[in-house]
Design a protein around this motif. Structure first.
Motif, PDB file in Angstrom:
ATOM      1  N   GLY A   1       7.376   9.828  -6.954  1.00 34.09           N
ATOM      2  CA  GLY A   1       6.630   9.032  -5.979  1.00 34.09           C
ATOM      3  C   GLY A   1       7.217   7.628  -5.909  1.00 34.09           C
ATOM      4  N   THR A   2       7.121   6.910  -7.011  1.00 36.35           N
ATOM      5  CA  THR A   2       7.802   5.618  -7.167  1.00 36.35           C
ATOM      6  C   THR A   2       8.593   5.711  -8.467  1.00 36.35           C
ATOM      7  OG1 THR A   2       6.075   4.375  -5.988  1.00 36.35           O
ATOM      8  CG2 THR A   2       7.469   3.118  -7.470  1.00 36.35           C
ATOM      9  N   SER A   3       9.913   5.519  -8.374  1.00 38.57           N
ATOM     10  CA  SER A   3      10.774   5.666  -9.562  1.00 38.57           C
ATOM     11  C   SER A   3      10.473   4.600 -10.606  1.00 38.57           C
ATOM     12  CB  SER A   3      12.241   5.533  -9.158  1.00 38.57           C
ATOM     13  OG  SER A   3      12.553   6.465  -8.179  1.00 38.57           O
ATOM     14  N   CYS A   4      10.966   4.837 -11.828  1.00 42.83           N
ATOM     15  CA  CYS A   4      10.756   3.904 -12.943  1.00 42.83           C
ATOM     16  C   CYS A   4      11.183   2.494 -12.564  1.00 42.83           C
ATOM     17  CB  CYS A   4      11.639   4.290 -14.125  1.00 42.83           C
ATOM     18  SG  CYS A   4      11.217   5.830 -14.829  1.00 42.83           S
ATOM     19  N   HIS A   5      10.365   1.528 -12.845  1.00 40.98           N
ATOM     20  CA  HIS A   5      10.713   0.129 -12.553  1.00 40.98           C
ATOM     21  C   HIS A   5       9.746  -0.778 -13.292  1.00 40.98           C
ATOM     22  CE1 HIS A   5       7.298   0.870  -9.959  1.00 40.98           C
ATOM     23  NE2 HIS A   5       7.121  -0.441  -9.889  1.00 40.98           N
ATOM     24  N   GLU A   6      10.060  -2.066 -13.296  1.00 38.07           N
ATOM     25  CA  GLU A   6       9.076  -3.070 -13.719  1.00 38.07           C
ATOM     26  C   GLU A   6       8.835  -3.958 -12.503  1.00 38.07           C
ATOM     27  OE1 GLU A   6      12.271  -3.843 -15.638  1.00 38.07           O
ATOM     28  OE2 GLU A   6      11.971  -1.849 -16.486  1.00 38.07           O
TER      29      GLU A   6
ATOM     30  N   ILE B   1       0.856  -1.187   0.000  1.00 33.58           N
ATOM     31  CA  ILE B   1       0.000   0.000   0.000  1.00 33.58           C
ATOM     32  C   ILE B   1       0.891   1.234   0.000  1.00 33.58           C
ATOM     33  CG2 ILE B   1      -1.951   1.116   1.147  1.00 33.58           C
ATOM     34  CD1 ILE B   1      -2.410  -1.564   2.633  1.00 33.58           C
ATOM     35  N   ASN B   2       0.743   2.045  -1.033  1.00 36.49           N
ATOM     36  CA  ASN B   2       1.593   3.227  -1.192  1.00 36.49           C
ATOM     37  C   ASN B   2       0.815   4.470  -0.828  1.00 36.49           C
ATOM     38  OD1 ASN B   2       3.774   1.770  -2.675  1.00 36.49           O
ATOM     39  ND2 ASN B   2       2.169   1.515  -4.210  1.00 36.49           N
ATOM     40  N   TYR B   3       1.378   5.276   0.051  1.00 39.83           N
ATOM     41  CA  TYR B   3       0.776   6.584   0.348  1.00 39.83           C
ATOM     42  C   TYR B   3       1.762   7.667  -0.073  1.00 39.83           C
ATOM     43  CZ  TYR B   3      -0.691  10.692   2.977  1.00 39.83           C
ATOM     44  OH  TYR B   3      -1.048  11.974   3.321  1.00 39.83           O
TER      45      TYR B   3
ATOM     46  N   THR C   1       7.890  -0.815 -18.080  1.00 37.12           N
ATOM     47  CA  THR C   1       8.379   0.167 -17.109  1.00 37.12           C
ATOM     48  C   THR C   1       7.251   1.139 -16.759  1.00 37.12           C
ATOM     49  OG1 THR C   1      10.545   0.060 -18.137  1.00 37.12           O
ATOM     50  CG2 THR C   1      10.094   2.001 -16.795  1.00 37.12           C
ATOM     51  N   HIS C   2       7.161   1.492 -15.508  1.00 40.48           N
ATOM     52  CA  HIS C   2       6.155   2.478 -15.109  1.00 40.48           C
ATOM     53  C   HIS C   2       6.693   3.256 -13.917  1.00 40.48           C
ATOM     54  CE1 HIS C   2       5.503  -1.291 -12.984  1.00 40.48           C
ATOM     55  NE2 HIS C   2       5.000  -0.595 -11.981  1.00 40.48           N
ATOM     56  N   ARG C   3       5.990   4.307 -13.555  1.00 43.69           N
ATOM     57  CA  ARG C   3       6.403   5.124 -12.408  1.00 43.69           C
ATOM     58  C   ARG C   3       5.159   5.784 -11.824  1.00 43.69           C
ATOM     59  NH1 ARG C   3       9.028  10.540 -15.396  1.00 43.69           N
ATOM     60  NH2 ARG C   3       7.006  11.453 -15.921  1.00 43.69           N
ATOM     61  N   ALA C   4       5.296   6.335 -10.644  1.00 43.86           N
ATOM     62  CA  ALA C   4       4.187   7.103 -10.075  1.00 43.86           C
ATOM     63  C   ALA C   4       4.708   8.487  -9.700  1.00 43.86           C
ATOM     64  CB  ALA C   4       3.608   6.399  -8.857  1.00 43.86           C
ATOM     65  N   VAL C   5       4.061   9.518 -10.237  1.00 43.94           N
ATOM     66  CA  VAL C   5       4.432  10.890  -9.875  1.00 43.94           C
ATOM     67  C   VAL C   5       3.531  11.341  -8.726  1.00 43.94           C
ATOM     68  CG1 VAL C   5       5.273  11.477 -12.180  1.00 43.94           C
ATOM     69  CG2 VAL C   5       2.868  11.863 -11.634  1.00 43.94           C
TER      70      VAL C   5
ATOM     71  N   GLY D   1      -2.762  14.243  -1.357  1.00 47.17           N
ATOM     72  CA  GLY D   1      -2.112  12.937  -1.234  1.00 47.17           C
ATOM     73  C   GLY D   1      -2.751  11.936  -2.193  1.00 47.17           C
ATOM     74  N   ARG D   2      -2.091  10.790  -2.369  1.00 47.78           N
ATOM     75  CA  ARG D   2      -2.641   9.743  -3.236  1.00 47.78           C
ATOM     76  C   ARG D   2      -2.347   8.395  -2.599  1.00 47.78           C
ATOM     77  NH1 ARG D   2      -0.097   6.728  -7.543  1.00 47.78           N
ATOM     78  NH2 ARG D   2      -1.736   5.695  -8.756  1.00 47.78           N
ATOM     79  N   ILE D   3      -3.295   7.447  -2.730  1.00 46.19           N
ATOM     80  CA  ILE D   3      -3.050   6.081  -2.247  1.00 46.19           C
ATOM     81  C   ILE D   3      -3.242   5.108  -3.391  1.00 46.19           C
ATOM     82  CG2 ILE D   3      -3.988   4.232  -0.776  1.00 46.19           C
ATOM     83  CD1 ILE D   3      -4.358   6.230   1.428  1.00 46.19           C
ATOM     84  N   SER D   4      -2.323   4.156  -3.512  1.00 45.42           N
ATOM     85  CA  SER D   4      -2.516   3.042  -4.447  1.00 45.42           C
ATOM     86  C   SER D   4      -2.249   1.745  -3.682  1.00 45.42           C
ATOM     87  CB  SER D   4      -1.582   3.164  -5.654  1.00 45.42           C
ATOM     88  OG  SER D   4      -0.245   2.999  -5.268  1.00 45.42           O
ATOM     89  N   ILE D   5      -2.993   0.718  -4.033  1.00 45.26           N
ATOM     90  CA  ILE D   5      -2.812  -0.591  -3.388  1.00 45.26           C
ATOM     91  C   ILE D   5      -2.368  -1.560  -4.490  1.00 45.26           C
ATOM     92  CG2 ILE D   5      -3.878  -2.378  -1.963  1.00 45.26           C
ATOM     93  CD1 ILE D   5      -6.063  -0.361  -1.203  1.00 45.26           C
ATOM     94  N   ALA D   6      -1.074  -1.896  -4.474  1.00 47.29           N
ATOM     95  CA  ALA D   6      -0.527  -2.781  -5.515  1.00 47.29           C
ATOM     96  C   ALA D   6      -0.494  -4.208  -4.966  1.00 47.29           C
ATOM     97  CB  ALA D   6       0.874  -2.329  -5.898  1.00 47.29           C
ATOM     98  N   ASN D   7      -1.105  -5.132  -5.669  1.00 44.11           N
ATOM     99  CA  ASN D   7      -1.138  -6.541  -5.244  1.00 44.11           C
ATOM    100  C   ASN D   7      -0.313  -7.361  -6.229  1.00 44.11           C
ATOM    101  OD1 ASN D   7      -3.407  -6.441  -3.085  1.00 44.11           O
ATOM    102  ND2 ASN D   7      -4.247  -5.329  -4.844  1.00 44.11           N
TER     103      ASN D   7
HETATM  104  O1  LIG Z   1       1.407   4.038  -7.157  1.00 42.72           O
HETATM  105  C1  LIG Z   1       1.267   3.503  -8.241  1.00 42.72           C
HETATM  106  O2  LIG Z   1       0.300   3.727  -8.977  1.00 42.72           O
HETATM  107  C2  LIG Z   1       2.300   2.522  -8.756  1.00 42.72           C
HETATM  108  C3  LIG Z   1       2.973   1.734  -7.692  1.00 42.72           C
HETATM  109  C4  LIG Z   1       3.858   0.675  -8.261  1.00 42.72           C
HETATM  110  O3  LIG Z   1       4.173   0.674  -9.411  1.00 42.72           O
HETATM  111  C5  LIG Z   1       4.332  -0.419  -7.401  1.00 42.72           C
HETATM  112  O4  LIG Z   1       4.051  -0.403  -6.188  1.00 42.72           O
HETATM  113  O5  LIG Z   1       4.983  -1.339  -7.935  1.00 42.72           O
END
Ligand SMILES: O=C(O)CCC(=O)C(=O)O
Ligand SMILES: [Fe+2]
Length: 306
Positions: free
Chosen positions: A170-175, A156-158, A229-233, A239-245
């Motif tokens: 937010g989250t740097s470029c990665h796969e 869970i990303n905050y 590859t993706h990233r989060a700005v 604020g923003r929340i994402s839940i990565a499973n």
């Molecule tokens: O916050 C996001 O939308 C992406 C997060 C992400 O790529 C990750 O947690 O692997």
């Protein structure tokens, strides 16, 4: 997410095309109840609203393990990401995880995320079935080769509000080093994927999940499906929340192209590596970009005996 309806063939074809071209797609009508998604998002907000001392009780204790915070290997000259994180395992546990986290604050947190994890795991299996059938294999094909008896890691990303969002990531470029990732985002834009030299935002759709093909599916599909590859700005003002499973294979799973997907005209383009070794040697060395290339064979030759 049509199961037996007439449009199924089209869904299979569209899903494969999206997975080859973008490595990403969004799913709606996926079977995970809206109320469960809302409850997971609400609980995440409540967790991050706890005091620092309360959150520290669940402090992560090993690199990329479960718990609160970020236990990462520092890289000289590389700024840390602007993100606060809580990671937990559900469904099966990672067999090497030593810290048996019991998330009892906010009350009900542990039980809710177990229920949520089970529902997301079932969805991940159904999506793997669609991808398998889309590649003319039986419905269990990708599940067996990339995730059987594996575990689900929920991260869970905050991303807190930031006074100078242009200066941070937010989250740097990665796969993702997963088989497949199922991501829930709130209503704030942030997730970005590359397309023809630009970054494109993955627009939040209420109660949709973003599905990402992970490294393991790229290797097993012999490079057909792409771990992009993706990233989060960060948004800055809010604020923003994402839940990565992340659906993760067991550590003793052999990660290699499926022989069924190799032929004389399409020889295997990757070698083989145990997933546990992949995590230790490829992922944990902070080599965040193009990780699957470490398995890539320079001059592929078809071996009909394998
Ligand atoms: O916050 C996001 O939308 C992406 C997060 C992400 O790529 C990750 O947690 O692997
Ligand atoms: Fe990711």
């Amino acid at each position: 997410m049509l199961e037996d309806e007439p449009g199924r063939e089209q869904v299979l074809a569209d899903t494969i095309r999206a997975s080859e071209e973008w490595g990403f797609f969004q799913v709606i009508n996926h079977g995970v109840p809206d109320t469960l998604m809302d409850a997971a998002m609400e609980m995440s907000k409540r967790f991050f609203a706890l005091t620092s001392a309360e959150k520290e009780e669940f402090k992560m204790r090993q690199v990329a393990g479960v718990g609160y915070g970020r236990f990462v290997v520092e890289r000289p000259g590389v700024a840390k990401d602007w993100v606060d994180r809580l990671q937990l395992n559900s469904v099966n546990k990672d067999e090497l995880e030593v810290y048996d986290l019991v998330l009892n604050n906010p009350p009900g947190c542990q039980g809710l995320f177990e229920k949520y994890g089970n529902a997301v795991y079932e969805l991940a299996r159904r999506i793997l079935a669609i991808l398998s059938e889309g590649m003319e294999q039986n419905s269990e094909f990708f599940y067996k080769k990339t995730a059987a008896d594996g575990f689900l890691r929920t991260s869970i990303n905050y991303y807190p509000p930031c006074p100078q969002p242009d200066l941070v990531m937010g989250t740097s470029c990665h796969e993702d080093a997963s088989s497949i990732t199922i991501l829930q985002q709130d209503d704030v834009c942030g997730l970005e994927v590359p397309k023809v030299g630009n970054w494109v935002s993955v627009s939040p759709i209420p109660h949709a999940f973003v599905v990402k093909i992970g490294d393991i599916l790229q290797v097993v599909s012999n490079d057909k499906l792409k771990s992009v590859t993706h990233r989060a700005v960060v948004a800055g003002h809010t604020g923003r929340i994402s839940i990565a499973n992340f659906l993760m294979p067991r550590r003793d799973t052999k990660v290699q192209p499926a022989t069924e997907l190799c032929s004389k005209t399409q020889p295997s383009v990757f070698g083989s590596m145990e997933y546990g070794r992949y995590l230790v040697e490829v992922v944990a060395t902070n080599l965040l970009r193009n990780k699957v290339d470490t398995l890539r064979i320079k001059h592929p030759v078809y071996d009909s005996s394998s």
